[in-house]
Design a protein around this motif. Sequence first.
Motif, mmCIF file in Angstrom:
data_model
loop_
_atom_site.group_PDB
_atom_site.id
_atom_site.type_symbol
_atom_site.label_atom_id
_atom_site.label_comp_id
_atom_site.label_asym_id
_atom_site.label_seq_id
_atom_site.Cartn_x
_atom_site.Cartn_y
_atom_site.Cartn_z
ATOM 1 N N UNK A 161 0.815 -1.221 0.000
ATOM 2 C CA UNK A 161 0.000 0.000 0.000
ATOM 3 C C UNK A 161 0.849 1.272 0.000
ATOM 4 N N UNK A 162 2.152 1.126 -0.152
ATOM 5 C CA UNK A 162 3.061 2.277 -0.154
ATOM 6 C C UNK A 162 4.081 2.083 -1.269
ATOM 7 N N UNK A 163 4.115 3.001 -2.216
ATOM 8 C CA UNK A 163 4.951 2.807 -3.400
ATOM 9 C C UNK A 163 5.821 4.041 -3.666
ATOM 10 N N UNK A 164 7.129 3.858 -3.897
ATOM 11 C CA UNK A 164 7.982 4.997 -4.236
ATOM 12 C C UNK A 164 7.462 5.720 -5.477
ATOM 13 N N UNK A 165 7.451 7.033 -5.412
ATOM 14 C CA UNK A 165 6.939 7.851 -6.520
ATOM 15 C C UNK A 165 7.901 9.017 -6.734
ATOM 16 N N UNK A 166 8.617 8.991 -7.877
ATOM 17 C CA UNK A 166 9.501 10.115 -8.171
ATOM 18 C C UNK A 166 8.655 11.356 -8.474
ATOM 19 N N UNK A 167 9.041 12.432 -7.846
ATOM 20 C CA UNK A 167 8.267 13.674 -7.920
ATOM 21 C C UNK A 167 9.109 14.745 -8.621
ATOM 22 N N UNK A 168 8.464 15.473 -9.534
ATOM 23 C CA UNK A 168 9.133 16.541 -10.267
ATOM 24 C C UNK A 168 8.746 17.883 -9.665
ATOM 25 N N UNK A 177 -9.399 16.465 -7.334
ATOM 26 C CA UNK A 177 -10.251 16.083 -8.460
ATOM 27 C C UNK A 177 -9.545 14.988 -9.259
ATOM 28 N N UNK A 178 -10.335 14.144 -9.918
ATOM 29 C CA UNK A 178 -9.799 13.037 -10.712
ATOM 30 C C UNK A 178 -10.240 13.194 -12.160
ATOM 31 N N UNK A 179 -9.285 13.032 -13.067
ATOM 32 C CA UNK A 179 -9.544 13.162 -14.504
ATOM 33 C C UNK A 179 -8.950 11.951 -15.204
ATOM 34 N N UNK A 180 -9.643 11.437 -16.184
ATOM 35 C CA UNK A 180 -9.159 10.263 -16.900
ATOM 36 C C UNK A 180 -7.885 10.582 -17.678
ATOM 37 N N UNK A 181 -7.010 9.572 -17.763
ATOM 38 C CA UNK A 181 -5.738 9.751 -18.453
ATOM 39 C C UNK A 181 -5.863 10.066 -19.922
ATOM 40 N N UNK A 182 -6.995 9.735 -20.533
ATOM 41 C CA UNK A 182 -7.187 10.071 -21.940
ATOM 42 C C UNK A 182 -7.355 11.574 -22.128
ATOM 43 N N UNK A 183 -7.839 12.266 -21.096
ATOM 44 C CA UNK A 183 -8.022 13.715 -21.149
ATOM 45 C C UNK A 183 -6.822 14.470 -20.564
ATOM 46 N N UNK A 184 -6.151 13.831 -19.615
ATOM 47 C CA UNK A 184 -4.990 14.439 -18.962
ATOM 48 C C UNK A 184 -3.914 13.350 -18.866
ATOM 49 N N UNK A 185 -3.164 13.132 -19.963
ATOM 50 C CA UNK A 185 -2.199 12.028 -20.013
ATOM 51 C C UNK A 185 -0.892 12.350 -19.256
ATOM 52 N N UNK A 186 -1.022 12.515 -17.972
ATOM 53 C CA UNK A 186 0.112 12.853 -17.118
ATOM 54 C C UNK A 186 1.049 11.645 -17.017
ATOM 55 N N UNK A 187 2.326 11.857 -17.291
ATOM 56 C CA UNK A 187 3.305 10.774 -17.230
ATOM 57 C C UNK A 187 4.026 10.722 -15.885
ATOM 58 N N UNK A 188 4.100 11.851 -15.233
ATOM 59 C CA UNK A 188 5.022 12.027 -14.123
ATOM 60 C C UNK A 188 4.353 12.823 -13.000
ATOM 61 N N UNK A 189 4.511 12.383 -11.758
ATOM 62 C CA UNK A 189 3.993 13.156 -10.629
ATOM 63 C C UNK A 189 4.723 14.490 -10.558
ATOM 64 N N UNK A 190 3.948 15.566 -10.359
ATOM 65 C CA UNK A 190 4.512 16.920 -10.347
ATOM 66 C C UNK A 190 4.004 17.658 -9.107
ATOM 67 N N UNK A 191 4.905 18.384 -8.475
ATOM 68 C CA UNK A 191 4.570 19.196 -7.300
ATOM 69 C C UNK A 191 4.904 20.625 -7.674
ATOM 70 N N UNK A 192 3.901 21.491 -7.776
ATOM 71 C CA UNK A 192 4.175 22.820 -8.322
ATOM 72 C C UNK A 192 3.462 23.897 -7.525
ATOM 73 N N UNK A 193 3.992 25.107 -7.620
ATOM 74 C CA UNK A 193 3.349 26.225 -6.932
ATOM 75 C C UNK A 193 2.453 26.980 -7.908
ATOM 76 N N UNK A 194 1.307 27.409 -7.399
ATOM 77 C CA UNK A 194 0.317 28.125 -8.192
ATOM 78 C C UNK A 194 0.576 29.631 -8.076
ATOM 79 N N UNK A 195 -0.070 30.439 -8.916
ATOM 80 C CA UNK A 195 0.173 31.884 -8.874
ATOM 81 C C UNK A 195 -0.104 32.526 -7.509
ATOM 82 N N UNK A 196 -0.999 31.934 -6.715
ATOM 83 C CA UNK A 196 -1.277 32.548 -5.401
ATOM 84 C C UNK A 196 -0.399 31.987 -4.290
ATOM 85 N N UNK A 197 0.611 31.173 -4.680
ATOM 86 C CA UNK A 197 1.589 30.717 -3.689
ATOM 87 C C UNK A 197 1.286 29.384 -3.045
#
Length: 548
Positions: free
Chosen positions: A98-105, A258-278
């Motif tokens: 139930x715990x899996x290493x996930x490389x984060x960008x 929120x959850x979106x199907x991969x056909x609409x959002x084909x994300x390859x890589x986990x990403x951690x990012x900051x938004x315009x409001x910080x």
Amino acid sequence: MKTFSFTDREVILQKLDDQHYDVVIVGGGITGVGIALDCITRGLKTVLVEMQDFAAGTSSRSTKLVHGGLRYLKQFEVGMVAEVGKEREVVYRNAPHVTHPEWMLLPIYKKGTFGKFSTSVGLKVYDFLAGVKKNERRKMLDRKQTVQREPLLNKTGLIGSGYYVEYRTDDARLTIEVAKKASEHGAALINYAKAESFTYDASGKVNGLYFKDLVSGSKYRVRGSKIVNATGPWVESVIGMDRKIEGKSLFHSKGVHIVIDGSKFPLQQAVYFDTPDGRMVFAIPRNGKAYIGTTDTEYKGDLQLPQATEEDINYLLDSIHFMFPQVQVGRRDVESTWAGVRPLIRQEGKGPSEISRKDEIWTSETGLITIAGGKLTGYRKMAETITDLLCEQLRTEGISSKNSVTKELRLSGGDFRDPSDYKSFIIDESNKLSKLGISLEDATSIAAMYGTNTRIIAGLVDNVLSDSPLPLSIKLILQYAIDYEMAVTPVDFFMRRTGNVFFDIDWVNKWKQEVVEYMSVIMGWTAEEKEMHWGELEARIWEAVEGK
């Protein structure tokens, strides 16, 4: 493995009058079940009551990461980062299913919050504090390498990225595996048992509680030497049944995903990012879907059923458009949502994103012990701290105990010699399971989710209802949920035992009627009870899909 079923639940309830426990725990989230496991394995007679299902609160509504809290370095929470960072490895070692290493960008932009130098230094400090293994230490990527890993990223002003490891988890299943292990060692755990009032001895010290069984409507009393309040967002409500603790209060912060199907959002890589409001947002691929969260806003609504608002959903959609401008998704593409309430320790003058995630222990004048705050990742250490305190207090009353063993204790389903054995186990067990007439794809999914408990699931083939139209793969995991995971309602199964309300809503809608029928037969529901459970399931599906 002993059963952990609704039948066992009835047996526990019927025996309560004759029992006196060393420890009574209120709250069946990850903190409560963690305390139950630590207490029972130290030799303390332990009972836990939870007013909903196990993990029904915050512990099934997080970002589903066992992570070290990189952003807390910015707030100089060095001690917390070090502690929970090391705990990531403990959780992974004890429950690799139930715990899996996930490389984060972590993308770096011109004029962004994170500079190249500060990111490099920050991640290096993070690795050091968290005791990260050599093969999982941070890497710094240039622009080209960053785009190769995630082509959908916004390329305007992109300089490069930091690349580091977090751990993805199924928060609800992690909680269930801890609960099952506690039960296996002899703890009594009861879901759908709502604490209503405390009892006190002649000196005014709390020595038990009355609770209502929400399944039958009956009321029970449970007696104990020590009472622990581990109810997360509800800790103040439980304290309100006792004595007010001056100068201590919670700040409820809502997080939404929120959850979106991969056909609409084909994300390859986990990403951690900051938004315009910080604020910081995660985008994580999972089983053909992408989920995005979280927001961080003060919450004053219904703690039991927090929901995503249209404002929350639009905020996250805007975040996707900001970081992944090629992805043209809208409200119609959001398959499901979930919202969770974080119980933070109030710090005057600080907003939701600035408040520490550190836990605190409060003790009332009656002896009620409350644990508040904290993070999913640090649950085991929090439980150890509380149990140390309980053992110290009980020792003065002549009750002996042992040292904590949970650091090396494999959780239910995690009985691997080493986490590296997990992948070969999946191959071997899925091949065996497929010989029962299950597709290799379904067999692989079962072995991956249930770990070493897959062997128990395979052994249920002669126990399932033969006349149910459900496929054998679903019958097996449903029967297992009923017999070994104390699933009491269809919502328990669809939301917390499988997580499919969030990550495979089409599967839920396809099989929901047959699952309700199956559970109705096994549990002997009346027509009215079946209708009630059906209505609850439909309501939870609607909330996940529509928000509010």
